[in-house]
Design a protein around this motif. Structure first.
Motif, PDB file in Angstrom:
ATOM      1  N   ASN A 211       0.745  -1.174  -0.259  1.00 27.61           N
ATOM      2  CA  ASN A 211      -0.001  -0.262   0.366  1.00 27.61           C
ATOM      3  C   ASN A 211       0.721   1.177   0.389  1.00 27.61           C
ATOM      4  O   ASN A 211       0.465   2.305   0.008  1.00 27.61           O
ATOM      5  N   SER A 212       1.980   1.460  -0.071  1.00 31.51           N
ATOM      6  CA  SER A 212       3.046   2.287   0.679  1.00 31.51           C
ATOM      7  C   SER A 212       4.520   2.907  -0.380  1.00 31.51           C
ATOM      8  O   SER A 212       4.991   1.847  -0.603  1.00 31.51           O
ATOM      9  N   VAL A 213       4.299   3.957  -0.521  1.00 27.07           N
ATOM     10  CA  VAL A 213       6.143   3.690  -1.630  1.00 27.07           C
ATOM     11  C   VAL A 213       6.925   4.019  -0.211  1.00 27.07           C
ATOM     12  O   VAL A 213       6.669   4.426   0.687  1.00 27.07           O
ATOM     13  N   ARG A 214       7.682   2.823  -0.472  1.00 22.57           N
ATOM     14  CA  ARG A 214       9.007   2.561   1.112  1.00 22.57           C
ATOM     15  C   ARG A 214       9.379   3.773   1.351  1.00 22.57           C
ATOM     16  O   ARG A 214      11.195   3.231   1.110  1.00 22.57           O
ATOM     17  N   VAL A 215       9.261   5.141   1.207  1.00 22.67           N
ATOM     18  CA  VAL A 215      10.536   6.759   1.589  1.00 22.67           C
ATOM     19  C   VAL A 215      10.087   6.671   2.959  1.00 22.67           C
ATOM     20  O   VAL A 215       8.793   6.843   3.620  1.00 22.67           O
ATOM     21  N   LEU A 216      10.822   6.972   3.806  1.00 19.68           N
ATOM     22  CA  LEU A 216      11.159   7.194   5.307  1.00 19.68           C
ATOM     23  C   LEU A 216      10.727   8.400   5.148  1.00 19.68           C
ATOM     24  O   LEU A 216      10.635   9.089   4.310  1.00 19.68           O
ATOM     25  N   ARG A 217      10.029   8.610   6.428  1.00 22.12           N
ATOM     26  CA  ARG A 217       9.638  10.077   6.658  1.00 22.12           C
ATOM     27  C   ARG A 217       9.806  10.720   7.775  1.00 22.12           C
ATOM     28  O   ARG A 217      10.330   9.874   8.799  1.00 22.12           O
ATOM     29  N   GLN A 218       9.903  11.290   7.896  1.00 15.98           N
ATOM     30  CA  GLN A 218      10.528  12.869   9.048  1.00 15.98           C
ATOM     31  C   GLN A 218       9.961  12.021   9.844  1.00 15.98           C
ATOM     32  O   GLN A 218      10.636  11.975  11.260  1.00 15.98           O
ATOM     33  N   ASP A 219       8.447  11.960  10.437  1.00 17.62           N
ATOM     34  CA  ASP A 219       7.680  12.173  11.372  1.00 17.62           C
ATOM     35  C   ASP A 219       7.361  10.099  11.722  1.00 17.62           C
ATOM     36  O   ASP A 219       7.502   9.861  12.650  1.00 17.62           O
ATOM     37  N   GLU A 220       8.066   9.575  10.973  1.00 17.49           N
ATOM     38  CA  GLU A 220       8.060   8.399  11.039  1.00 17.49           C
ATOM     39  C   GLU A 220       9.738   7.692  11.737  1.00 17.49           C
ATOM     40  O   GLU A 220       9.459   6.968  12.523  1.00 17.49           O
ATOM     41  N   VAL A 221      11.216   8.549  11.507  1.00 18.69           N
ATOM     42  CA  VAL A 221      12.150   8.433  11.850  1.00 18.69           C
ATOM     43  C   VAL A 221      11.585   8.903  13.762  1.00 18.69           C
ATOM     44  O   VAL A 221      12.766   8.468  14.592  1.00 18.69           O
ATOM     45  N   ASP A 222      11.453  10.405  13.791  1.00 22.53           N
ATOM     46  CA  ASP A 222      11.041  10.576  14.736  1.00 22.53           C
ATOM     47  C   ASP A 222      10.191   9.963  16.296  1.00 22.53           C
ATOM     48  O   ASP A 222      10.621  10.313  16.416  1.00 22.53           O
ATOM     49  N   ARG A 223       8.947   9.492  15.005  1.00 17.50           N
ATOM     50  CA  ARG A 223       8.300   8.940  15.854  1.00 17.50           C
ATOM     51  C   ARG A 223       9.466   7.549  16.614  1.00 17.50           C
ATOM     52  O   ARG A 223       9.850   6.965  17.962  1.00 17.50           O
ATOM     53  N   GLY A 224      10.320   7.013  16.103  1.00 12.69           N
ATOM     54  CA  GLY A 224      11.278   5.827  16.375  1.00 12.69           C
ATOM     55  C   GLY A 224      12.560   5.713  17.130  1.00 12.69           C
ATOM     56  O   GLY A 224      12.236   5.987  18.795  1.00 12.69           O
ATOM     57  N   ILE A 225      12.618   7.795  17.491  1.00  6.94           N
ATOM     58  CA  ILE A 225      13.394   8.364  18.447  1.00  6.94           C
ATOM     59  C   ILE A 225      12.541   8.591  19.752  1.00  6.94           C
ATOM     60  O   ILE A 225      12.950   7.842  20.801  1.00  6.94           O
ATOM     61  N   GLN A 226      11.147   8.461  19.816  1.00  6.59           N
ATOM     62  CA  GLN A 226      10.288   8.647  21.271  1.00  6.59           C
ATOM     63  C   GLN A 226      10.085   7.490  21.357  1.00  6.59           C
ATOM     64  O   GLN A 226      10.253   7.061  22.300  1.00  6.59           O
ATOM     65  N   VAL A 227      10.121   6.514  20.715  1.00  3.72           N
ATOM     66  CA  VAL A 227       9.466   5.360  21.235  1.00  3.72           C
ATOM     67  C   VAL A 227      10.706   4.613  22.172  1.00  3.72           C
ATOM     68  O   VAL A 227      11.006   4.563  22.836  1.00  3.72           O
ATOM     69  N   GLN A 228      12.496   5.023  21.855  1.00  8.97           N
ATOM     70  CA  GLN A 228      13.073   4.931  21.883  1.00  8.97           C
ATOM     71  C   GLN A 228      13.932   5.567  23.788  1.00  8.97           C
ATOM     72  O   GLN A 228      14.296   4.933  24.325  1.00  8.97           O
ATOM     73  N   ARG A 229      13.027   6.369  23.456  1.00 12.49           N
ATOM     74  CA  ARG A 229      13.214   7.626  24.773  1.00 12.49           C
ATOM     75  C   ARG A 229      12.578   6.406  25.833  1.00 12.49           C
ATOM     76  O   ARG A 229      12.816   6.822  27.152  1.00 12.49           O
ATOM     77  N   ILE A 230      11.463   6.078  25.806  1.00 15.09           N
ATOM     78  CA  ILE A 230      10.478   5.846  26.136  1.00 15.09           C
ATOM     79  C   ILE A 230      10.665   4.066  27.007  1.00 15.09           C
ATOM     80  O   ILE A 230      10.727   3.777  28.028  1.00 15.09           O
ATOM     81  N   LEU A 231      11.487   3.712  26.041  1.00 19.28           N
ATOM     82  CA  LEU A 231      11.773   2.307  26.212  1.00 19.28           C
ATOM     83  C   LEU A 231      12.874   2.407  27.310  1.00 19.28           C
ATOM     84  O   LEU A 231      13.508   2.097  28.195  1.00 19.28           O
ATOM     85  N   ASP A 232      13.704   3.391  27.311  1.00 20.17           N
ATOM     86  CA  ASP A 232      14.880   4.096  28.145  1.00 20.17           C
ATOM     87  C   ASP A 232      14.175   4.491  28.869  1.00 20.17           C
ATOM     88  O   ASP A 232      15.081   4.649  30.236  1.00 20.17           O
ATOM     89  N   SER A 233      13.171   4.920  29.155  1.00 24.18           N
ATOM     90  CA  SER A 233      13.203   6.048  30.765  1.00 24.18           C
ATOM     91  C   SER A 233      12.113   4.365  31.604  1.00 24.18           C
ATOM     92  O   SER A 233      11.867   3.166  31.177  1.00 24.18           O
ATOM     93  N   PRO A 234      11.603   5.348  33.172  1.00 24.33           N
ATOM     94  CA  PRO A 234      10.857   4.312  33.173  1.00 24.33           C
ATOM     95  C   PRO A 234       9.562   3.372  32.682  1.00 24.33           C
ATOM     96  O   PRO A 234       9.318   2.732  33.734  1.00 24.33           O
ATOM     97  N   ILE A 235       8.495   4.153  32.111  1.00 22.98           N
ATOM     98  CA  ILE A 235       7.594   3.588  31.375  1.00 22.98           C
ATOM     99  C   ILE A 235       8.355   1.884  30.556  1.00 22.98           C
ATOM    100  O   ILE A 235       7.902   0.865  30.282  1.00 22.98           O
TER     101      ILE A 235
ATOM    102  N   GLU B 159       4.896  12.967  31.795  1.00 20.26           N
ATOM    103  CA  GLU B 159       5.549  13.159  33.258  1.00 20.26           C
ATOM    104  C   GLU B 159       7.312  12.422  33.186  1.00 20.26           C
ATOM    105  O   GLU B 159       8.519  12.551  33.720  1.00 20.26           O
ATOM    106  N   HIS B 160       7.405  11.547  32.324  1.00 21.34           N
ATOM    107  CA  HIS B 160       8.876  11.235  31.113  1.00 21.34           C
ATOM    108  C   HIS B 160       9.665  11.511  30.159  1.00 21.34           C
ATOM    109  O   HIS B 160      10.381  11.665  30.528  1.00 21.34           O
ATOM    110  N   ILE B 161       8.633  11.925  29.362  1.00 21.25           N
ATOM    111  CA  ILE B 161       8.809  11.952  27.662  1.00 21.25           C
ATOM    112  C   ILE B 161       8.066  13.636  27.967  1.00 21.25           C
ATOM    113  O   ILE B 161       7.041  13.703  27.498  1.00 21.25           O
ATOM    114  N   PRO B 162       8.930  14.723  28.474  1.00 22.91           N
ATOM    115  CA  PRO B 162       7.666  15.783  28.114  1.00 22.91           C
ATOM    116  C   PRO B 162       7.340  16.381  26.602  1.00 22.91           C
ATOM    117  O   PRO B 162       6.159  16.573  26.982  1.00 22.91           O
TER     118      PRO B 162
END
Length: 589
Positions: free
Chosen positions: A299-323, A474-477
């Motif tokens: 269903n998609s052209v497989r070009v990464l978008r800025q919001d997608e890679v930013d999402r990965g950074i936020q997920v990593q920060r969540i995984l590194d947090s108390p959550i 509280e962990h990812i302002p």
């Protein structure tokens, strides 16, 4: 009419479908036709049922009559290849599957859902998908069949997904990778070395979950490849197909001319494309790679978008947090693979070039024969006839433990739910985190042929529940302003009902039941008990469990209508929930 009335019938005939396509001259197209019909029936009102025959309305009062050889409450019906073209004025005439698909897509009573051009493009994609599957079966069918006789292994599973999505009208269609480029196709068993670039800092954009980690991670990748760093510069890996196109662009060519980008000699260590095509794996590397490829897959052209890679950074920060610590404590057998770094080239004027994006994903798998397998590969129909991998696994459990096959199937399914599905449901209900854990994004670790561990990959399919935003903040302002997608609890439950209920769980039920040795109904009762047990716990949000247990309709993605309209799902600026449709809940119907 939709599936709830067009194909409402008890389980039956499963054993008859195990080898249904293997003896056909074009088994790939038969598989594509099944995926197209199942997707169409979920999303449109074109189908009616007359006994064991599906009737699909065409223009001018004619229709297609297609025998149904297996009914599925999970949404994976099976159809015979003996299609008929019927009019009110003449006796039914046999029609080949290719000609039948042409009639259906050109003349099907879809109203104004698509233009003639869109109809023709989908027909081309469907026929191309069938030809691609046939080519991969010819090239690797014997190798994959041999792998299915042994316990699953990571690389064999990643490169053994020959058939693609079972509820999609063009599951293996691509607008690239022809000729020599086919070495980049996982289903053809390809492997290749990376391109390594030496990049001046001003010509590079790096996103990172922790300060300074990006350069350290890229350096560690280069060290694993025996690529030496140059003073004052950063090393960047690149997919060869991606680089071959980038270097011809004016922006990158100018940076090469001024020396800001240099191509290095590397040792040629092989990397393997995984099932998603744009994700690459190597046993020696500390990270997997996910890259931008300007090709359309499903269903998609497989070009990464800025919001997608930013999402990965936020997920990593969540995984590194108390959550993240709480998630791991709650489900120690489950691992969410983080994506802590992305990098892309920059033009001389400072403009970032998203076609050059590369994401680093954690790589806990250091050998090709690791006993970890993508769920989609386990549930795939046997490409050359015979039992699916998951059916073979259950058979081994049955023999090793002296259990009746159906009892072993129940044991396997129960373990699968506890090991792989409970963690992603609890992440949503207890922490407000949505992980799109469909079959291709779930890796199942096996011990004694039973699920023992699991992993989720691909942060593109992640979001959060807005009712949990304050707790996450509280962990990812900056969670509310970071570009990470947020959905209401109601919408989140609908998305979960597709990615996790229908895709991850129901397609697993369908794969097991197609063996003919246990019914879907029996497995759905285990699913009901599993949801009831989770719902009885101290959940913060019960909506997804209420939906799964009591709602008359769940939600399915509109794969057929997305493909028919020519929409780029990932890049479309629309509310994603508009791409979904109702699907009758087997626990309520």
């Amino acid at each position: 009419m939709r599936q709830d009335t067009a194909l409402l019938a008890p389980d039956g005939g499963a054993r008859d479908v195990q080898n249904a396509s293997a003896s056909l001259p074009n088994p790939g197209l038969h598989h594509v036709a099944g995926g197209l019909l199942n997707a169409l029936l979920r999303e449109t009102a074109i189908g009616t049922r007359e006994g064991a025959v599906l009737r699909l309305a065409l223009g001018g009062g004619s229709w297609l009559a297609i025998p149904v050889v297996h009914d599925s409450s999970a949404g994976r019906h099976a159809f015979a290849a003996e299609w008929r073209f019927v009019t009110a004025q003449a006796a039914p005439q046999p029609i080949s599957v290719p000609d039948g698909l042409a009639c259906l897509l050109r003349e099907g009573a879809f109203g104004d859902l698509a233009t003639p051009d869109h109809r023709e493009k989908l027909l081309t994609r469907a026929l191309d998908a069938g030809a691609a599957i046939d080519a991969s079966i010819t090239a690797r069918g014997a190798e994959v069949s041999d792998a299915l006789t042994r316990p699953p292994e990571f690389l064999a599973a990643e490169q053994g997904l020959l058939l693609g999505h079972p509820v999609h009208p063009a599951p293996k269609s691509r607008d690239a990778f022809h000729g020599e480029d086919q070495t980049y196709a996982p289903e053809l068993g390809g492997s290749f070395p990376l391109i390594w670039l030496s990049v001046a800092p001003e010509a590079l954009v790096i996103g990172e979950a922790a300060p300074g980690f990006g350069v350290r991670a890229l350096t560690a990748m280069a060290h694993a490849e025996a690529v030496s760093a140059e003073p004052g510069r950063v090393l960047l890996p690149m997919h060869p197909w991606q680089w071959a196109r980038l270097r011809e662009t004016p922006e990158v060519a100018a940076q090469i001319d001024r020396g800001a980008i240099r191509v290095l000699d590397a040792n040629g260590a092989p990397w393997w494309p995984t099932a998603s095509v744009r994700s690459l794996w190597a046993p020696h590397a500390p990270f997997m790679l996910k890259v931008s490829l300007s090709i359309q897959v499903t269903n998609s052209v497989r070009v990464l978008r800025q919001d997608e890679v930013d999402r990965g950074i936020q997920v990593q920060r969540i995984l590194d947090s108390p959550i993240g610590e709480a998630l791991r404590a709650q489900s120690p057998q489950f691992r969410f693979l983080g994506e802590p770094v992305y990098a892309m080239l920059r033009a001389a004027d400072g403009q970032a070039l998203p076609d050059s994006l590369v994401v680093l994903r954690e790589n806990p798998i250091n050998r090709p024969d690791a006993p970890v397998a993508m769920l989609a590969a386990l549930c795939q129909d046997h490409p050359t006839g015979g039992d699916a991998w998951i059916v073979e696994l259950i058979g081994r459990v049955s023999r090793a433990r002296g259990l009746p096959w159906a009892e072993a199937a129940g044991l396997w399914f129960d373990r699968f739910l506890d090991v792989a599905i409970a963690p992603v449901l609890l992440a949503a209900s207890d922490f407000g985190l949505l992980f799109g854990a469909h079959q291709q994004n779930l890796l199942i670790g096996l011990a004694d042929d039973l699920p023992a561990t699991a992993m989720f990959r691909d942060c593109q399919g992640t979001a959060y529940v807005v009712e949990f935003e304050a707790a996450i903040a509280e962990h990812i302002p900056d969670i509310g302003t970071s570009g990470c997608s947020g959905f209401s609890s109601e919408t989140a439950a609908k998305l979960i009902s597709y990615y996790i209920f229908l895709n991850a769980v129901f397609l697993t039920i369908a794969a097991i039941a197609r063996s003919g040795q246990i019914t879907e109904a029996a497995l759905f009762e285990l699913w009901r008990g599993f949801l009831e047990d989770l719902a009885a716990g101290p959940r913060r949000d019960h909506r997804l469990f209420a939906l799964g247990l009591a709602a008359p309709d769940l939600t399915t993605k509109g794969n057929f209508l997305i493909a028919l309209s020519g929409l780029d799902e990932a890049g479309a600026a629309i509310d994603p929930i508009t791409l979904y449709h109702d699907f009758p809940n087997p626990l309520v119907a």
